[in-house]
Scaffold this motif. Structure first.
Motif, PDB file in Angstrom:
ATOM      1  N   SER A  76      -9.711   1.183   0.034  1.00 59.80           N
ATOM      2  CA  SER A  76      -9.719   0.991   1.370  1.00 59.80           C
ATOM      3  C   SER A  76      -9.730  -0.433   1.567  1.00 59.80           C
ATOM      4  O   SER A  76     -10.386  -1.370   0.578  1.00 59.80           O
ATOM      5  N   TYR A  77      -9.410  -1.341   2.590  1.00 52.14           N
ATOM      6  CA  TYR A  77      -9.853  -2.694   2.958  1.00 52.14           C
ATOM      7  C   TYR A  77      -9.690  -2.791   4.439  1.00 52.14           C
ATOM      8  O   TYR A  77      -9.312  -1.861   5.209  1.00 52.14           O
ATOM      9  N   THR A  78     -10.197  -3.989   4.922  1.00 50.28           N
ATOM     10  CA  THR A  78     -10.099  -4.266   6.151  1.00 50.28           C
ATOM     11  C   THR A  78      -9.688  -5.722   6.359  1.00 50.28           C
ATOM     12  O   THR A  78     -10.265  -6.556   5.587  1.00 50.28           O
ATOM     13  N   LEU A  79      -8.831  -5.996   7.096  1.00 56.28           N
ATOM     14  CA  LEU A  79      -8.413  -7.361   7.551  1.00 56.28           C
ATOM     15  C   LEU A  79      -8.883  -7.651   8.764  1.00 56.28           C
ATOM     16  O   LEU A  79      -8.671  -7.161   9.658  1.00 56.28           O
ATOM     17  N   HIS A  80      -9.524  -9.020   8.917  1.00 56.24           N
ATOM     18  CA  HIS A  80      -9.877  -9.681  10.180  1.00 56.24           C
ATOM     19  C   HIS A  80      -9.072 -10.977  10.289  1.00 56.24           C
ATOM     20  O   HIS A  80      -9.195 -11.540   9.171  1.00 56.24           O
TER      21      HIS A  80
ATOM     22  N   TYR B 171      -6.788  -0.819  -4.244  1.00 52.00           N
ATOM     23  CA  TYR B 171      -7.598  -0.763  -3.002  1.00 52.00           C
ATOM     24  C   TYR B 171      -7.472   0.796  -2.818  1.00 52.00           C
ATOM     25  O   TYR B 171      -6.832   1.727  -2.849  1.00 52.00           O
TER      26      TYR B 171
ATOM     27  N   TRP C 203      -1.882  -1.669  -2.643  1.00 49.43           N
ATOM     28  CA  TRP C 203      -1.941  -0.532  -2.031  1.00 49.43           C
ATOM     29  C   TRP C 203      -1.747   0.723  -2.779  1.00 49.43           C
ATOM     30  O   TRP C 203      -2.618   1.787  -2.994  1.00 49.43           O
TER      31      TRP C 203
END
Length: 63
Positions: A46-50, A44, A40
């Motif tokens: 930004s990022y997306t977590l699924h 990054y 953080w």
């Protein structure tokens, strides 16, 4: 884990866990939390977590 990155920079990393408890254990792991904080702060924008369940899963390899 599997990782792929496109020449333009888009990257996907897939982690596999034996069950939900293993995922929780990893999420709460002190070393992982430290790496997450560093990401953080330094890596990054930004990022997306699924989080998903894969049922079933199978593969094929030509011999």
């Amino acid at each position: 884990m599997d990782h792929a990155q496109a020449p333009g920079g888009l990257a996907v990393t897939v982690g596999y866990f034996r069950d939900a408890d293993a995922l929780t254990e990893w999420r709460n792991n002190a070393e992982h939390r430290a790496a997450q904080n560093r990401g953080w702060a330094e890596w990054y924008q930004s990022y997306t977590l699924h989080v998903a369940r894969v049922e079933p899963s199978h593969g094929f390899m030509r011999t």
